[in-house]
Motif scaffolding. Structure first.
Motif, PDB file in Angstrom:
ATOM      1  N   TYR A 475       1.190  -1.084  -0.141  1.00 49.32           N
ATOM      2  CA  TYR A 475       0.138   0.140  -0.550  1.00 49.32           C
ATOM      3  C   TYR A 475       0.839   1.396   0.044  1.00 49.32           C
ATOM      4  O   TYR A 475       0.468   2.647  -0.220  1.00 49.32           O
ATOM      5  CB  TYR A 475      -0.584   0.074   1.116  1.00 49.32           C
ATOM      6  N   GLU A 476       2.260   0.876   0.589  1.00 49.75           N
ATOM      7  CA  GLU A 476       2.719   2.503   0.749  1.00 49.75           C
ATOM      8  C   GLU A 476       3.305   2.351  -0.913  1.00 49.75           C
ATOM      9  O   GLU A 476       3.527   4.051  -1.341  1.00 49.75           O
ATOM     10  CB  GLU A 476       4.229   2.304   1.356  1.00 49.75           C
ATOM     11  N   LYS A 477       3.385   1.302  -1.523  1.00 50.57           N
ATOM     12  CA  LYS A 477       2.828   2.114  -3.685  1.00 50.57           C
ATOM     13  C   LYS A 477       1.555   2.787  -4.314  1.00 50.57           C
ATOM     14  O   LYS A 477       1.975   2.520  -5.200  1.00 50.57           O
ATOM     15  CB  LYS A 477       3.802   0.485  -4.109  1.00 50.57           C
ATOM     16  N   LEU A 478       1.349   2.831  -3.361  1.00 50.61           N
ATOM     17  CA  LEU A 478      -0.276   4.181  -3.557  1.00 50.61           C
ATOM     18  C   LEU A 478       0.202   5.117  -4.000  1.00 50.61           C
ATOM     19  O   LEU A 478       0.448   6.105  -3.489  1.00 50.61           O
ATOM     20  CB  LEU A 478      -1.251   3.587  -2.996  1.00 50.61           C
ATOM     21  N   GLY A 479       0.095   5.295  -5.223  1.00 49.72           N
ATOM     22  CA  GLY A 479       0.655   6.828  -5.609  1.00 49.72           C
ATOM     23  C   GLY A 479      -0.883   7.140  -6.615  1.00 49.72           C
ATOM     24  O   GLY A 479      -2.222   6.956  -7.303  1.00 49.72           O
ATOM     25  N   SER A 518      -3.049   5.200  -8.946  1.00 53.86           N
ATOM     26  CA  SER A 518      -1.821   3.388  -9.588  1.00 53.86           C
ATOM     27  C   SER A 518      -1.717   2.998  -7.417  1.00 53.86           C
ATOM     28  O   SER A 518      -1.109   3.160  -7.383  1.00 53.86           O
ATOM     29  CB  SER A 518      -0.798   4.056 -10.433  1.00 53.86           C
ATOM     30  N   ILE A 519      -0.933   1.964  -8.676  1.00 56.06           N
ATOM     31  CA  ILE A 519      -0.500   0.957  -7.468  1.00 56.06           C
ATOM     32  C   ILE A 519       0.161  -0.239  -8.587  1.00 56.06           C
ATOM     33  O   ILE A 519       0.393  -0.416  -9.145  1.00 56.06           O
ATOM     34  CB  ILE A 519      -0.978   0.140  -7.186  1.00 56.06           C
ATOM     35  N   ALA A 520       1.489   0.012  -7.869  1.00 53.94           N
ATOM     36  CA  ALA A 520       3.103  -0.535  -8.251  1.00 53.94           C
ATOM     37  C   ALA A 520       3.216  -2.293  -7.486  1.00 53.94           C
ATOM     38  O   ALA A 520       3.936  -2.194  -6.754  1.00 53.94           O
ATOM     39  CB  ALA A 520       4.173  -0.080  -8.472  1.00 53.94           C
ATOM     40  N   LEU A 521       2.913  -3.293  -8.036  1.00 58.91           N
ATOM     41  CA  LEU A 521       2.206  -4.617  -7.979  1.00 58.91           C
ATOM     42  C   LEU A 521       3.677  -5.425  -8.018  1.00 58.91           C
ATOM     43  O   LEU A 521       4.123  -5.009  -8.718  1.00 58.91           O
ATOM     44  CB  LEU A 521       1.531  -5.449  -7.913  1.00 58.91           C
ATOM     45  N   PRO A 522       3.816  -5.906  -7.065  1.00 59.15           N
ATOM     46  CA  PRO A 522       5.111  -6.789  -7.085  1.00 59.15           C
ATOM     47  C   PRO A 522       5.480  -7.912  -8.385  1.00 59.15           C
ATOM     48  O   PRO A 522       4.169  -7.996  -8.584  1.00 59.15           O
ATOM     49  CB  PRO A 522       5.318  -7.369  -6.063  1.00 59.15           C
ATOM     50  N   ALA A 523       6.332  -7.900  -9.149  1.00 63.27           N
ATOM     51  CA  ALA A 523       6.691  -8.750 -10.668  1.00 63.27           C
ATOM     52  C   ALA A 523       5.843 -10.428 -10.119  1.00 63.27           C
ATOM     53  O   ALA A 523       6.569 -11.081  -9.202  1.00 63.27           O
ATOM     54  CB  ALA A 523       7.491  -8.722 -11.632  1.00 63.27           C
ATOM     55  N   LEU A 524       4.630 -11.278 -10.924  1.00 60.69           N
ATOM     56  CA  LEU A 524       5.290 -12.261 -10.614  1.00 60.69           C
ATOM     57  C   LEU A 524       5.782 -13.112 -11.719  1.00 60.69           C
ATOM     58  O   LEU A 524       5.369 -13.286 -12.772  1.00 60.69           O
ATOM     59  CB  LEU A 524       3.186 -12.918 -11.196  1.00 60.69           C
ATOM     60  N   GLY A 525       7.167 -13.484 -11.215  1.00 61.04           N
ATOM     61  CA  GLY A 525       7.902 -13.751 -12.327  1.00 61.04           C
ATOM     62  C   GLY A 525       8.168 -13.417 -13.913  1.00 61.04           C
ATOM     63  O   GLY A 525       8.645 -11.684 -13.311  1.00 61.04           O
ATOM     64  N   PRO A 526       8.266 -13.046 -14.681  1.00 58.30           N
ATOM     65  CA  PRO A 526       8.309 -12.787 -15.891  1.00 58.30           C
ATOM     66  C   PRO A 526       7.536 -11.797 -16.065  1.00 58.30           C
ATOM     67  O   PRO A 526       7.554 -10.832 -17.167  1.00 58.30           O
ATOM     68  CB  PRO A 526       8.620 -13.546 -17.432  1.00 58.30           C
ATOM     69  N   VAL A 527       5.749 -11.474 -15.274  1.00 55.44           N
ATOM     70  CA  VAL A 527       4.859 -10.573 -16.122  1.00 55.44           C
ATOM     71  C   VAL A 527       4.885  -9.934 -15.158  1.00 55.44           C
ATOM     72  O   VAL A 527       5.058  -9.740 -13.780  1.00 55.44           O
ATOM     73  CB  VAL A 527       3.821 -11.716 -15.553  1.00 55.44           C
ATOM     74  N   ARG A 565     -22.128  18.924 -16.580  1.00 58.83           N
ATOM     75  CA  ARG A 565     -21.209  18.707 -16.060  1.00 58.83           C
ATOM     76  C   ARG A 565     -21.536  17.391 -16.842  1.00 58.83           C
ATOM     77  O   ARG A 565     -22.415  16.461 -16.034  1.00 58.83           O
ATOM     78  CB  ARG A 565     -20.469  18.985 -14.461  1.00 58.83           C
ATOM     79  N   SER A 566     -20.588  16.464 -17.036  1.00 60.30           N
ATOM     80  CA  SER A 566     -20.125  14.936 -17.480  1.00 60.30           C
ATOM     81  C   SER A 566     -19.104  14.158 -16.904  1.00 60.30           C
ATOM     82  O   SER A 566     -18.153  14.695 -16.784  1.00 60.30           O
ATOM     83  CB  SER A 566     -19.915  14.715 -18.889  1.00 60.30           C
ATOM     84  N   SER A 567     -19.311  12.984 -15.740  1.00 61.31           N
ATOM     85  CA  SER A 567     -18.451  12.770 -14.367  1.00 61.31           C
ATOM     86  C   SER A 567     -17.950  10.945 -15.383  1.00 61.31           C
ATOM     87  O   SER A 567     -18.876  10.842 -16.302  1.00 61.31           O
ATOM     88  CB  SER A 567     -18.433  12.727 -13.981  1.00 61.31           C
ATOM     89  N   GLN A 568     -17.144  10.629 -15.221  1.00 60.88           N
ATOM     90  CA  GLN A 568     -16.660   9.299 -15.655  1.00 60.88           C
ATOM     91  C   GLN A 568     -15.828   9.053 -14.516  1.00 60.88           C
ATOM     92  O   GLN A 568     -14.582   9.300 -14.297  1.00 60.88           O
ATOM     93  CB  GLN A 568     -16.291   9.112 -17.347  1.00 60.88           C
ATOM     94  N   MET A 569     -15.150   7.640 -14.920  1.00 61.20           N
ATOM     95  CA  MET A 569     -14.844   6.865 -13.885  1.00 61.20           C
ATOM     96  C   MET A 569     -14.087   5.061 -14.354  1.00 61.20           C
ATOM     97  O   MET A 569     -14.739   4.826 -15.135  1.00 61.20           O
ATOM     98  CB  MET A 569     -15.647   6.662 -12.221  1.00 61.20           C
ATOM     99  N   SER A 570     -13.663   5.021 -13.985  1.00 58.55           N
ATOM    100  CA  SER A 570     -12.935   3.512 -14.793  1.00 58.55           C
ATOM    101  C   SER A 570     -11.935   3.177 -13.405  1.00 58.55           C
ATOM    102  O   SER A 570     -11.266   3.874 -12.596  1.00 58.55           O
ATOM    103  CB  SER A 570     -12.065   4.046 -16.264  1.00 58.55           C
ATOM    104  N   PHE A 571     -12.091   2.033 -14.310  1.00 59.15           N
ATOM    105  CA  PHE A 571     -10.666   0.468 -12.964  1.00 59.15           C
ATOM    106  C   PHE A 571     -10.309   0.022 -14.025  1.00 59.15           C
ATOM    107  O   PHE A 571     -10.759  -0.619 -15.355  1.00 59.15           O
ATOM    108  CB  PHE A 571     -11.524  -0.270 -11.818  1.00 59.15           C
ATOM    109  N   GLY A 572      -9.485  -0.616 -13.938  1.00 57.35           N
ATOM    110  CA  GLY A 572      -8.481  -1.035 -15.115  1.00 57.35           C
ATOM    111  C   GLY A 572      -7.326  -2.118 -13.943  1.00 57.35           C
ATOM    112  O   GLY A 572      -6.633  -1.030 -13.380  1.00 57.35           O
ATOM    113  N   VAL A 573      -7.113  -2.879 -15.274  1.00 57.48           N
ATOM    114  CA  VAL A 573      -5.224  -3.720 -14.382  1.00 57.48           C
ATOM    115  C   VAL A 573      -4.765  -4.405 -16.118  1.00 57.48           C
ATOM    116  O   VAL A 573      -5.533  -4.393 -16.946  1.00 57.48           O
ATOM    117  CB  VAL A 573      -5.845  -5.120 -13.435  1.00 57.48           C
ATOM    118  N   SER A 574      -3.430  -4.321 -15.652  1.00 57.67           N
ATOM    119  CA  SER A 574      -3.175  -4.857 -17.232  1.00 57.67           C
ATOM    120  C   SER A 574      -1.913  -5.658 -17.050  1.00 57.67           C
ATOM    121  O   SER A 574      -1.298  -5.487 -15.651  1.00 57.67           O
ATOM    122  CB  SER A 574      -2.363  -3.117 -18.215  1.00 57.67           C
ATOM    123  N   ALA A 575      -1.022  -6.363 -17.880  1.00 59.03           N
ATOM    124  CA  ALA A 575      -0.062  -6.992 -17.434  1.00 59.03           C
ATOM    125  C   ALA A 575       1.084  -6.842 -19.133  1.00 59.03           C
ATOM    126  O   ALA A 575      -0.125  -6.885 -19.714  1.00 59.03           O
ATOM    127  CB  ALA A 575      -0.518  -8.214 -17.105  1.00 59.03           C
TER     128      ALA A 575
END
Length: 909
Positions: A475-479, A518-527, A565-575
């Motif tokens: 959680y310390e890498k939460l930006g 954003s948050i940086a999670l530890p790498a799962l091997g090569p991913v 006013r028009s708002s938008q929210m998004s959640f995502g994860v990439s590998a």
């Protein structure tokens, strides 16, 4: 020889001689700084006996520093006088010695005590500060304070080692130099003077003061040959050092043959650096504009930071143009330039009098236009963290078409500008304020976007400890970051009737706020896995509604102002990851291995619908087709729930081969890139009710054999269309004739350059000087002039060169009238030159449009290298304006306006 008459080289008389010699060089230095000043009424080449006997004296050391102490002069002089005879004591104050004097001679240096003379024999050289004097013999006479320098003759009787005096960029060569240090007067014969690019030869010159002298039978030239190809001859001149030269009647000569063209008097500026003056014009003939004087102007130096160039073009039919170009520069702070042009074009109306029914009111077509260019850049060291820059290119829609002999400008329909100010707040946040402009000269639509304000807060980590021990918690890498923007746009057509009220009616502003997490999670091997969350909100000043009008068969537009006013929210994860593969070849092969790198990416994004109330569906054509539109136009987003899976693959292919060029290392290898990158990307919306699969974007880029650059790409739409071009929710591979997709756009571009090796073996970066203080606008103007006059910028060092580029663009887009339009553009640009002989070169450039199947622009040139002159012939038989130009001009920069010019221009209207 009497032993008592010799002087030991370590004794003080050597210093006495050098002190006298310093007086010589000190006076020479003062005089040389004021240009031309040599003396002697005759050549002394024949006055020196061939078998001279050296008088009382001895060879002196070849280099002496005259700044040594002179306290022993009197005692040493008395000791020598008592042993021989009584002589006068030479007393010189050591305060006059402000720099060491260095001298050398291949033969000897001799001091004659009775006559107080000091002589250097054999390739003598004396230097002091920035002054250097070379001669066969240099002699200083203390009694008369006369300095003599003259050359010698070889065994065949030819002169060599003539006196050569250099200071800064000035060089003087004479048969002899005889100069009085008392009166600063003298007379010389057969003197050559070089200062910068200018060479002056005088048969006889008479020096009357430290800064003035008169010349008889003079020749001015920029040709550095002993017998120059051309010169401007005048019987009498007066020259004032560092100011000017004034002559009586003058006439040009070519190869020593006088030309019956003369001037009653001449004024030749000798001032170094910038100075104000008149800019001469060039003569031109145009069947549309009439006889013309182009480039008539004045250059004005305002101060050390600012200068202004004013030029005008005048034509006999009544047309004119005025250009004002101030330039400013303060080193290590800022530099820039402004270019303002006003044109009042009056061109012949070609349809005048063709028929009574179409008889025009005027014989001429008149057009008024203007252009404003401003370039400004600030040195980053002035105020670190703060920057201001400007690049403005604004003009009337008709301006580019009315500029003569500039095909690159004639066909330029897009203009854009930007002014930007940015400030960084200690790396934590930054602010940017800008104003942008773009216009299309064909549609005459002008868009102004000002002001544009952007404020960004760099990502910070609220849960990160100031002093951490051991591994960090996840959680310390939460930006968290922030970006906000405000924009205001004004649009209008560059036609008559534009008022301030109409401009304000077209004003549309909007503001955007975005908070990414954003948050940086530890790498799962090569991913590597990267989750993200963002919230965006847009503010609008108005909304626009389009409704189909069945009566008029068109879309009607209604606009409502307010704050929305028009708002938008998004959640995502990439590998993403990287996969490597290598294929090894046998050792006997030239190819060692082929390496393939694959970079796959996949991501998931969920975007809930928070702005569906601002979207609506309306009919867009007579076939009953409908479209879902945003009330905020193209800037609106959202409107549906989106749960998209994005995916893509990028590839790199390279090869390792044996390096046969390195014979010292038989196992040496080198890498060769086969394909720099190729792949595709797309996405699939899990929550959409139709058209879930997005079009596939394919791309590739490579450089073949380090010569041919290739870039390309295309888009495949996986859905079918009906007879009118509208999409159907059916995959193309489900049709009766299945396919992988429907091509909606594509592009390919190829470019290459071939040229022979330079004769001098130097690289382009070594041969082409780069001026770092030129503004981008000045560089662009120089490039345009070089393109319009290629013969004046021919490089004879390269025997031949060829440049080719090809581009193909295919698009099938949804136009503003909500109809699908297919457009194909294809063109070839080419340019090149080759040397017929070492002195003749032919070249050309052009542009071919495959859509119109015609050569849109073509020009060619022929140029002749004439050592100090250059003949240039430019012909443009195809283009908006057809023209030819013949120019014979000196290659010297100081004589660039002294040219013979013949130009004619014809319009293709």
């Amino acid at each position: 020889m009497n032993k008592q008459g010799k002087i030991n080289e370590k004794k003080v008389w050597a210093i006495v001689a050098l002190v006298g010699l310093f007086i010589l060089t000190m006076h020479v230095s003062a005089s040389v700084a004021n240009k031309f000043h040599f003396s002697e009424s005759r050549s002394i080449l024949d006055t020196v006996p061939k078998n001279r006997r050296k008088p009382i004296g001895t060879a002196l050391p070849k280099t002496v520093d005259t700044t040594k102490k002179l306290s022993a002069i009197d005692s040493a002089a008395k000791a020598q006088a008592d042993s021989i005879h009584t002589i006068d004591t030479l007393t010189i104050s050591k305060d006059s010695l402000d720099a060491p004097i260095k001298y050398k001679a291949s033969d000897s240096g001799v001091l004659i005590i009775p006559t107080k003379e000091f002589i250097l024999y054999g390739k003598a050289n004396v230097s002091n500060k920035d002054v250097s004097l070379d001669a066969a013999t240099i002699q200083y006479d203390q009694t008369g304070q006369m300095v003599k320098a003259y050359g010698a003759r070889d065994t065949t009787g030819n002169p060599y080692s003539k006196p050569n005096l250099k200071q800064a960029d000035m060089t003087t060569i004479s048969d002899s130099i005889l100069f009085s240090l008392k009166t600063f007067k003298g007379l010389t014969k057969n003197t050559y003077v070089q200062q910068g690019e200018m060479f002056v030869h005088s048969d006889v010159s008479k020096k009357v003061s430290a800064t003035e002298y008169y010349g008889y039978r003079n020749r001015f030239t920029t040709c550095n040959l002993d017998t120059p190809h051309f010169s401007i001859s005048s019987r009498r001149i007066k020259m004032i050092s560092n100011k000017l030269a004034v002559s009586g009647p003058a006439a040009p000569e070519f190869e020593g043959v006088p030309i019956p063209i003369g001037i009653p008097f001449g004024i030749y500026p000798l001032v170094q650096g910038r100075h104000s003056g008149i800019l001469p014009p060039a003569f031109n003939v145009s069947e549309d504009y009439g006889l013309g004087l182009e480039g008539l102007g004045y250059y004005k130096v305002i101060n050390e930071y600012i200068d202004v160039v004013t030029r005008a073009n005048l034509y006999s039919y009544g047309g004119w143009s005025l250009n004002v170009s101030p330039k400013y520069q303060k080193r290590y702070r800022f530099n820039g330039g402004l270019n303002i042009t006003f044109q009042n074009t009056k061109a012949l109306n070609r349809s005048y009098g063709y028929s009574a029914s179409s008889f025009p009111a005027d014989e001429f077509n008149s057009t008024k236009s203007y252009s404003i260019n401003w370039q400004h850049s600030q040195d980053a060291r002035v105020r670190p963290g703060t920057n201001f820059s400007a690049s403005v290119n604004f003009a009337s829609s008709k301006y580019n078409q009315t500029v003569l002999n500039n095909p690159y400008l004639n066909f330029q329909n897009q203009l854009s500008s930007t002014i930007n100010y940015s400030k960084d707040f200690r790396g934590k946040a930054n602010l940017s304020i800008s104003a942008n402009h773009n216009q299309n000269n064909r549609t005459r639509l002008v868009n102004l976007s000002l002001p544009n304000i952007g404020f960004n807060v760099n990502t910070f980590y609220p849960f990160q400890k100031k002093e951490s021990v051991g591994a960090s918690k996840w959680y310390e890498k939460l930006g968290i970051g922030y970006s906000g923007s405000f924009s205001n746009q004004i649009s209008y057509y560059d036609t008559a009737g534009v008022t301030l009220k109409k401009l304000l009616d077209t004003t549309r502003w909007a503001a955007t706020h975005n908070i990414p997490i954003s948050i940086a999670l530890p790498a799962l091997g090569p991913v590597t896995i990267s989750p993200s969350v963002s919230y965006s909100e847009n503010w609008y000043a108005q909304k626009t509604i389009l409704n189909w009008n069945n009566s008029n068969k068109r879309l009607d537009t209604s606009m409502v102002k307010g704050l929305y006013r028009s708002s938008q929210m998004s959640f995502g994860v990439s590998a993403n990851t990287r996969i490597f593969g290598t294929y090894q070849f046998k050792k006997s092969k030239n190819i060692v291995a082929i390496r393939h790198e694959i970079r796959p990416t996949i991501g998931f994004t969920y975007t809930p619908d928070l702005s569906s109330k601002f979207f609506y569906t309306t009919q867009v054509d007579t076939f009953g087709h409908t479209a879902r539109l945003s009330q905020f136009g193209s800037s609106g987003f959202g409107g549906t729930n989106a749960g998209s899976i994005s995916f893509g693959i990028d590839n790199l292919l390279e090869m390792k081969v044996r390096d046969r060029s390195d014979s010292t290392k038989p196992k040496a290898t080198k890498k060769v890139k086969l394909i720099d990158g190729f792949g595709f990307n797309s996405s699939y919306n899990l929550l959409a009710d139709s058209f879930k699969l997005a079009p596939f974007q394919f791309y590739a880029r490579t450089t073949l054999f380090s010569v041919v650059n290739i870039t390309g790409g295309f888009t495949l739409d996986p859905y079918q269309v009906d007879s009118t071009g509208f999409r159907r929710n059916i995959y193309t591979w489900a049709a009766s004739k299945p396919s992988l997709g429907r091509l909606t756009s594509g592009n390919i571009a190829l470019s290459t350059q071939f040229k022979s090796k330079p004769k001098d073996g130097k690289k382009d970066s070594e041969r082409i000087p780069v001026d770092p203080f030129l503004t981008p606008d000045e560089q662009q103007r120089q490039l345009q002039y070089a393109r319009s006059n290629p013969a004046e910028f021919t490089d004879f060092n390269i025997p031949w060169s060829l440049n080719l580029s090809y581009s193909l663009n295919y698009t099938k887009t949804f136009a503003a009238n909500y109809q699908y339009v297919t457009q194909v553009y294809s063109s070839v640009n080419f340019s090149g030159d080759f040397s017929l002989t070492e002195k003749w070169k032919v070249g050309g450039n052009g542009y071919y449009d495959f859509k119109t199947s015609s050569l849109q622009q073509f020009s060619m040139f022929v140029t002749r290298e004439m050592h100090c002159w250059q003949l240039a012939i430019n012909v443009s038989p195809i283009g908006l304006y057809r023209s030819f130009n013949i120019t014979l001009s000196p290659k010297s920069g100081i004589l660039r306006d002294l040219k013979i010019n013949r130009s004619r221009t014809f319009s293709n209207y």
